[in-house]
Design a protein around this motif. Structure first.
Motif, PDB file in Angstrom:
ATOM      1  N   SER A 106      52.026  20.258 -22.841  1.00 50.54           N
ATOM      2  CA  SER A 106      53.335  20.097 -23.479  1.00 50.54           C
ATOM      3  C   SER A 106      53.560  18.691 -24.021  1.00 50.54           C
ATOM      4  N   HIS A 118      52.116  29.258 -19.816  1.00 49.22           N
ATOM      5  CA  HIS A 118      51.352  29.249 -18.566  1.00 49.22           C
ATOM      6  C   HIS A 118      50.786  30.619 -18.197  1.00 49.22           C
ATOM      7  N   GLN A 120      59.022  29.737 -19.129  1.00 49.35           N
ATOM      8  CA  GLN A 120      57.751  29.269 -18.573  1.00 49.35           C
ATOM      9  C   GLN A 120      57.644  29.401 -17.054  1.00 49.35           C
ATOM     10  N   ASP A 138      62.411  17.568 -19.600  1.00 45.70           N
ATOM     11  CA  ASP A 138      60.956  17.397 -19.505  1.00 45.70           C
ATOM     12  C   ASP A 138      60.441  17.106 -20.910  1.00 45.70           C
ATOM     13  N   LYS A 170      56.525  13.002 -14.955  1.00 45.94           N
ATOM     14  CA  LYS A 170      55.099  13.328 -15.069  1.00 45.94           C
ATOM     15  C   LYS A 170      54.331  12.020 -15.218  1.00 45.94           C
ATOM     16  N   ARG A 203      51.156  18.740 -13.383  1.00 51.28           N
ATOM     17  CA  ARG A 203      50.880  19.273 -14.715  1.00 51.28           C
ATOM     18  C   ARG A 203      50.192  20.622 -14.536  1.00 51.28           C
ATOM     19  N   CYS A 204      50.092  21.386 -15.612  1.00 48.99           N
ATOM     20  CA  CYS A 204      49.440  22.684 -15.384  1.00 48.99           C
ATOM     21  C   CYS A 204      47.947  22.482 -15.123  1.00 48.99           C
ATOM     22  N   LYS A 208      58.089  19.483  -8.040  1.00 49.27           N
ATOM     23  CA  LYS A 208      57.626  20.788  -8.521  1.00 49.27           C
ATOM     24  C   LYS A 208      56.120  20.684  -8.659  1.00 49.27           C
TER      25      LYS A 208
HETATM   26  P1  PGA Z   1      52.543  21.287 -18.674  1.00 44.07           P
HETATM   27  O1  PGA Z   1      54.091  21.212 -18.345  1.00 44.07           O
HETATM   28  O2  PGA Z   1      52.201  22.726 -18.799  1.00 44.07           O
HETATM   29  O3  PGA Z   1      52.460  20.566 -19.982  1.00 44.07           O
HETATM   30  O4  PGA Z   1      51.820  20.601 -17.590  1.00 44.07           O
HETATM   31  C1  PGA Z   1      54.633  21.736 -17.212  1.00 44.07           C
HETATM   32  C2  PGA Z   1      56.120  21.781 -17.414  1.00 44.07           C
HETATM   33  O5  PGA Z   1      56.569  22.106 -18.527  1.00 44.07           O
HETATM   34  O6  PGA Z   1      56.890  21.458 -16.530  1.00 44.07           O
END
Ligand code: PGA
Ligand code: ZN
Length: 455
Positions: free
Chosen positions: A39, A155, A163, A342, A367, A396-397, A418
């Motif tokens: 993101s 995701h 999401q 975010d 983050k 992060r994912c 989270k």
């Molecule tokens: P990401 O973001 O998928 O870019 O890590 C996670 C989120 O939106 O909280």
């Protein structure tokens, strides 16, 4: 002092390369790695990837690794690892002077975290305490975990636009109990989904949330509500959403050319393309979408109001496109729930500062890899806390087994974390570390609980 730094390429939880660092001092070896996610790349500290399509589809990070083994290690060897801000500054200076931004944010962050771990060992204190000292804090708060239980958006491969649906055990007495409540709800949810959709409904998304093929927000929320009901925890568990609305907003400019922002995502984000998002396509993953179902920002506000009245929702992240500051501000001003920035803020101190001045939202999603260094992370959290904002420490994912953000959340007393579902190794690395920290603190441990926003 720092005696040696050695970096290597490893894989993250998505099977994509990332940077790992071993930093050596007289006290031993300290290891850290950089997380990654898709993101909001626009304002983020720029992750350095090799771009050779023939190797890991362009995602290898050997240049970043080389930068650490060569330039960064030369600059840092001999430095005192307890001097975090000097170490971080030395890397920033090097990046500016020698590399013109090409050292790689992934390289800098991994070294910054490894140095922080080494600094704690040097002082012979736990990592969270070292971080608290760096930030000038004395109390240690164990955050309320926001467990992802349903995944959608980018995701997961289901039809759901939103999401993440998360559960917050705010009514737990301890973090350990919060984990139990979260895991039990997760398993009840698995049963609820299996009954409705069969076993394949329990496939999971990138951060471990279930990804049944549903498309409506209410469908997702009903499943979670039913699972919470089955646990008997009822009002002791609250719900949070990460809408990540930039994923499915439709821009005016592009729309006239029969393009939507999310279709153009491969080229960048809505802001980068200069289109103003005015509509939201909650059915954006469906090939047979109907424009009649697009929602305006005003429709979305009414929709969120209804959802917050029907379900125990206490927090919504990115309810509108990240460039639509006006609607986020309006919604936040209603005071219905915590509004987390975010994609809106990208952990960028300048955007956080502006959002504080303009009262755009009331919580920061932290983050570390967007921020770049531990030092700046501490500064941004201070900025947010001084404005009485909530702070959510975030994974992060693309994650690794590094549990640094667990200690960070306690050291900075963010009150919320989270880190995905209560399952899967790279997510549990964080939650399990928090169980250990709580045990170590014993009587001194204070679980944020009902005070999750203001701790
Ligand atoms: P990401 O973001 O998928 O870019 O890590 C996670 C989120 O939106 O909280
Ligand atoms: Zn988000």
């Amino acid at each position: 002092v720092i005696t040696k730094i050695k970096a290597r390429q490893i894989l993250d939880s998505r099977g994509i390369p990332t940077v790992e660092v071993d930093l050596f001092t007289n006290k031993g070896m300290f290891r850290a790695s950089a997380p990654s996610g898709p993101s909001s790349l626009m304002y983020e500290a720029v992750e350095l990837r090799d771009g050779d399509k023939g190797v890991y589809l362009g995602n290898s990070v050997t240049r970043a690794v080389r930068n650490i083994n060569d330039k960064i290690s030369k600059a840092l060897i001999g430095m005192d690892p307890t001097l975090q801000s000097q170490i971080d500054q030395a890397m920033m200076d090097l990046d500016k002077i020698e590399m013109k931004g090409e050292l790689g944010a992934n390289a800098i962050l991994a070294v910054s975290i490894a140095a922080c771990k080494a600094g704690a060992a040097e002082k012979e204190v736990p990592l969270y305490r070292h971080i608290a000292n760096l930030a000038g804090k004395i109390n240690h708060i164990i955050p309320v975990p926001a467990f992802t239980v349903i995944s959608g958006g980018r995701h997961a491969g289901n039809s759901l636009a939103i999401q993440e649906v998360m559960i917050l055990p705010t009514g737990a007495k301890t973090f350990e109990e919060a984990v139990q409540m979260g895991a039990e709800t997760y398993h009840h949810l698995k049963a609820v989904i299996t009954e409705k959709f069969g076993a394949h409904g329990c496939n999971v998304g990138e951060d471990g949330g279930f990804a049944p093929d549903i498309s409506g927000f209410r469908d997702a929320l009903d499943l979670v509500k039913e699972a919470i009901g089955r646990t008997g925890y009822n009002e002791r568990i609250k719900i949070a959403l990460d809408v990540a609305a930039s994923n499915f907003c439709i821009g005016d400019v592009l729309h006239s050319a029969n393009w939507s922002c999310h279709n153009a995502m491969a080229y960048g984000t809505s802001g980068w393309l200069g289109c103003l998002c005015t509509k939201y396509d909650l059915d954006y993953k469906s090939p047979n979408k109907s424009e009649q179902n697009f929602k305006s920002a005003e429709d979305m506000i009414e929709f969120y109001k209804e959802l917050c009245a029907e379900y125990p929702i206490v927090s919504i992240e990115d309810p509108f496109d990240k460039e639509d500051w006006d609607h986020i501000k309006f919604f936040s001003g209603l005071g219905i729930c915590q509004v987390v920035g975010d994609d809106l803020l990208m952990s960028d101190p300048k955007r956080v500062d502006r959002a504080i001045r303009e009262s755009t939202c009331n919580s920061l999603l932290l983050k570390v890899n967007q921020i770049g260094t531990v030092t700046v992370a501490i500064e941004v959290v201070k900025l947010a806390k001084d404005a009485n904002w909530g702070v959510v420490t975030s994974h992060r994912c693309g994650e690794t087994e590094d549990s640094f953000i667990a200690d960070l959340s306690v050291g900075l007393a963010t009150g919320q974390i989270k880190a995905g579902a209560p399952c899967r190794g790279e997510r549990l690395a964080k939650y399990n570390q928090l169980i250990r920290i709580e045990e170590e603190l014993g009587e001194q441990a204070a679980y944020a609980g009902e005070d999750w926003r203001m701790s």
